[in-house]
Write a protein that holds these residues in place. Structure first.
Motif, PDB file in Angstrom:
ATOM      1  N   VAL A 101      -3.034  -0.431  -9.068  1.00 34.63           N
ATOM      2  CA  VAL A 101      -2.838  -1.213  -7.842  1.00 34.63           C
ATOM      3  C   VAL A 101      -1.375  -1.628  -7.679  1.00 34.63           C
ATOM      4  CG1 VAL A 101      -5.210  -2.012  -7.609  1.00 34.63           C
ATOM      5  CG2 VAL A 101      -3.622  -3.371  -8.926  1.00 34.63           C
ATOM      6  N   TRP A 102      -0.621  -1.573  -8.750  1.00 32.38           N
ATOM      7  CA  TRP A 102       0.806  -1.918  -8.717  1.00 32.38           C
ATOM      8  C   TRP A 102       1.631  -0.769  -8.135  1.00 32.38           C
ATOM      9  CZ3 TRP A 102       4.425  -5.290  -8.470  1.00 32.38           C
ATOM     10  CH2 TRP A 102       5.702  -5.052  -8.950  1.00 32.38           C
ATOM     11  N   ALA A 103       1.333   0.453  -8.527  1.00 29.52           N
ATOM     12  CA  ALA A 103       2.132   1.615  -8.123  1.00 29.52           C
ATOM     13  C   ALA A 103       2.349   1.722  -6.608  1.00 29.52           C
ATOM     14  CB  ALA A 103       1.515   2.893  -8.677  1.00 29.52           C
ATOM     15  N   PRO A 104       1.330   1.548  -5.772  1.00 27.35           N
ATOM     16  CA  PRO A 104       1.547   1.699  -4.334  1.00 27.35           C
ATOM     17  C   PRO A 104       2.389   0.586  -3.686  1.00 27.35           C
ATOM     18  CG  PRO A 104      -0.808   1.840  -4.855  1.00 27.35           C
ATOM     19  CD  PRO A 104      -0.104   1.397  -6.085  1.00 27.35           C
ATOM     20  N   VAL A 105       2.514  -0.573  -4.354  1.00 29.00           N
ATOM     21  CA  VAL A 105       3.217  -1.688  -3.722  1.00 29.00           C
ATOM     22  C   VAL A 105       4.526  -2.069  -4.413  1.00 29.00           C
ATOM     23  CG1 VAL A 105       1.116  -2.698  -2.764  1.00 29.00           C
ATOM     24  CG2 VAL A 105       1.935  -3.457  -5.002  1.00 29.00           C
ATOM     25  N   GLU A 106       4.792  -1.487  -5.569  1.00 27.86           N
ATOM     26  CA  GLU A 106       5.950  -1.947  -6.328  1.00 27.86           C
ATOM     27  C   GLU A 106       7.276  -1.738  -5.597  1.00 27.86           C
ATOM     28  OE1 GLU A 106       7.122   0.029 -10.044  1.00 27.86           O
ATOM     29  OE2 GLU A 106       5.633   1.548  -9.586  1.00 27.86           O
ATOM     30  N   ASP A 107       7.441  -0.631  -4.891  1.00 28.63           N
ATOM     31  CA  ASP A 107       8.695  -0.411  -4.163  1.00 28.63           C
ATOM     32  C   ASP A 107       8.881  -1.444  -3.054  1.00 28.63           C
ATOM     33  OD1 ASP A 107       9.413   1.740  -5.750  1.00 28.63           O
ATOM     34  OD2 ASP A 107       8.588   3.243  -4.377  1.00 28.63           O
ATOM     35  N   GLY A 108       7.794  -1.774  -2.368  1.00 29.92           N
ATOM     36  CA  GLY A 108       7.869  -2.783  -1.312  1.00 29.92           C
ATOM     37  C   GLY A 108       8.212  -4.151  -1.870  1.00 29.92           C
ATOM     38  N   ILE A 109       7.642  -4.484  -3.016  1.00 36.14           N
ATOM     39  CA  ILE A 109       7.940  -5.770  -3.648  1.00 36.14           C
ATOM     40  C   ILE A 109       9.389  -5.791  -4.115  1.00 36.14           C
ATOM     41  CG2 ILE A 109       7.454  -7.202  -5.687  1.00 36.14           C
ATOM     42  CD1 ILE A 109       4.480  -6.585  -5.247  1.00 36.14           C
TER      43      ILE A 109
END
Length: 141
Positions: free
Chosen positions: A85-93
Protein backbone atom coordinates in the motif's frame (compact mmCIF):
# COMPACT_ATOMS: atom_id res chain seq x y z
CA UNK A 1 -10.56 -2.52 -61.30
CA UNK A 2 -8.83 -5.26 -59.56
CA UNK A 3 -5.45 -3.67 -58.80
CA UNK A 4 -4.77 -4.98 -55.32
CA UNK A 5 -3.29 -8.37 -54.70
CA UNK A 6 -3.18 -10.02 -51.30
CA UNK A 7 -0.20 -7.94 -50.16
CA UNK A 8 -1.99 -4.76 -51.16
CA UNK A 9 -5.06 -5.75 -49.17
CA UNK A 10 -2.96 -6.42 -46.10
CA UNK A 11 -1.28 -3.02 -46.43
CA UNK A 12 -4.61 -1.25 -46.93
CA UNK A 13 -6.07 -3.16 -43.96
CA UNK A 14 -3.08 -2.27 -41.75
CA UNK A 15 -3.26 1.39 -42.76
CA UNK A 16 -6.97 1.36 -41.95
CA UNK A 17 -6.33 -0.07 -38.47
CA UNK A 18 -3.63 2.52 -37.79
CA UNK A 19 -6.03 5.24 -38.89
CA UNK A 20 -8.77 3.99 -36.57
CA UNK A 21 -6.34 3.75 -33.65
CA UNK A 22 -5.12 7.27 -34.37
CA UNK A 23 -8.65 8.62 -34.45
CA UNK A 24 -9.45 6.91 -31.18
CA UNK A 25 -6.38 8.49 -29.60
CA UNK A 26 -7.27 11.90 -31.00
CA UNK A 27 -10.76 11.58 -29.65
CA UNK A 28 -9.42 10.99 -26.14
CA UNK A 29 -7.00 13.90 -26.41
CA UNK A 30 -9.75 16.13 -27.75
CA UNK A 31 -11.97 15.29 -24.78
CA UNK A 32 -9.10 16.03 -22.39
CA UNK A 33 -8.37 19.33 -24.12
CA UNK A 34 -12.05 20.26 -24.11
CA UNK A 35 -12.34 19.63 -20.42
CA UNK A 36 -9.47 22.02 -19.77
CA UNK A 37 -7.12 22.15 -16.83
CA UNK A 38 -9.74 23.55 -14.47
CA UNK A 39 -12.27 20.76 -15.04
CA UNK A 40 -12.47 18.27 -12.19
CA UNK A 41 -11.63 14.67 -13.09
CA UNK A 42 -14.09 11.92 -12.27
CA UNK A 43 -12.00 10.90 -9.26
CA UNK A 44 -10.17 13.63 -7.45
CA UNK A 45 -6.48 12.84 -6.88
CA UNK A 46 -6.80 14.04 -3.29
CA UNK A 47 -9.67 11.61 -2.70
CA UNK A 48 -7.65 8.75 -4.18
CA UNK A 49 -4.67 9.72 -2.04
CA UNK A 50 -6.81 9.93 1.08
CA UNK A 51 -8.07 6.41 0.40
CA UNK A 52 -4.50 5.17 0.01
CA UNK A 53 -3.46 6.99 3.18
CA UNK A 54 -6.26 5.29 5.06
CA UNK A 55 -4.91 1.96 3.80
CA UNK A 56 -1.51 2.89 5.24
CA UNK A 57 -3.10 3.86 8.54
CA UNK A 58 -5.10 0.64 8.58
CA UNK A 59 -1.93 -1.45 8.31
CA UNK A 60 -0.29 0.58 11.08
CA UNK A 61 -3.38 0.17 13.29
CA UNK A 62 -3.58 -3.60 12.75
CA UNK A 63 0.14 -3.97 13.39
CA UNK A 64 -0.13 -1.86 16.56
CA UNK A 65 -3.04 -3.95 17.85
CA UNK A 66 -1.10 -7.16 17.33
CA UNK A 67 2.00 -5.71 19.06
CA UNK A 68 -0.08 -4.48 22.00
CA UNK A 69 -1.55 -7.99 22.31
CA UNK A 70 1.97 -9.42 22.30
CA UNK A 71 1.35 -11.34 19.07
CA UNK A 72 4.53 -10.45 17.20
CA UNK A 73 4.02 -13.15 14.54
CA UNK A 74 0.69 -11.56 13.62
CA UNK A 75 2.23 -8.07 13.79
CA UNK A 76 4.94 -9.15 11.35
CA UNK A 77 2.34 -10.64 8.99
CA UNK A 78 0.20 -7.50 9.19
CA UNK A 79 3.15 -5.19 8.59
CA UNK A 80 4.35 -7.16 5.57
CA UNK A 81 1.35 -5.70 3.67
CA UNK A 82 2.56 -2.14 4.29
CA UNK A 83 4.90 -2.11 1.29
CA UNK A 84 2.09 -2.99 -1.12
CA UNK A 85 0.00 0.00 0.00
CA UNK A 86 3.06 2.25 0.37
CA UNK A 87 4.46 1.74 -3.14
CA UNK A 88 1.61 3.48 -5.03
CA UNK A 89 1.64 6.58 -2.79
CA UNK A 90 5.26 7.03 -1.75
CA UNK A 91 6.21 9.33 -4.64
CA UNK A 92 3.23 11.57 -3.94
CA UNK A 93 4.09 11.74 -0.25
CA UNK A 94 7.73 12.48 -1.07
CA UNK A 95 6.63 15.33 -3.35
CA UNK A 96 4.26 16.67 -0.72
CA UNK A 97 6.63 16.39 2.25
CA UNK A 98 10.13 15.01 2.06
CA UNK A 99 10.39 15.01 5.86
CA UNK A 100 7.21 12.91 6.21
CA UNK A 101 8.50 10.56 3.52
CA UNK A 102 11.86 10.18 5.29
CA UNK A 103 10.12 9.61 8.62
CA UNK A 104 7.88 6.90 7.15
CA UNK A 105 10.80 5.18 5.42
CA UNK A 106 12.90 5.26 8.60
CA UNK A 107 9.99 3.97 10.67
CA UNK A 108 9.36 1.18 8.17
CA UNK A 109 12.94 0.02 8.61
CA UNK A 110 12.67 0.18 12.40
CA UNK A 111 9.40 -1.75 12.53
CA UNK A 112 10.57 -4.40 10.06
CA UNK A 113 13.89 -4.82 11.82
CA UNK A 114 12.35 -5.00 15.29
CA UNK A 115 9.72 -7.54 14.22
CA UNK A 116 12.41 -9.79 12.72
CA UNK A 117 14.19 -10.05 16.06
CA UNK A 118 13.76 -13.24 18.06
CA UNK A 119 12.50 -11.12 21.00
CA UNK A 120 10.97 -7.93 19.52
CA UNK A 121 11.07 -4.86 21.74
CA UNK A 122 7.41 -3.89 22.14
CA UNK A 123 8.15 -0.27 23.09
CA UNK A 124 10.51 0.18 20.14
CA UNK A 125 7.94 -1.15 17.67
CA UNK A 126 5.13 0.94 19.16
CA UNK A 127 7.26 4.09 19.07
CA UNK A 128 8.15 3.52 15.40
CA UNK A 129 4.50 2.86 14.53
CA UNK A 130 3.48 6.06 16.32
CA UNK A 131 6.06 8.08 14.38
CA UNK A 132 4.86 6.50 11.15
CA UNK A 133 1.22 7.21 11.98
CA UNK A 134 2.00 10.87 12.74
CA UNK A 135 3.93 11.27 9.47
CA UNK A 136 1.03 9.77 7.49
CA UNK A 137 -1.42 12.06 9.27
CA UNK A 138 0.72 15.10 8.48
CA UNK A 139 0.38 14.55 4.71
CA UNK A 140 -3.23 13.40 4.68
CA UNK A 141 -4.56 16.84 5.63
Amino acid sequence: MRFLNRTGLIVVGAVGLVGIATLAGCSTRTQEAASGPSAAPLESPSLAAAADYSALTSVVDKTRAAVEAGDFAKAKTEFETFESVWAPVEDGIKAKSSSAYDSIEESMDKVSGALKASQPNKDEVLAALKTMDEAIASVSK
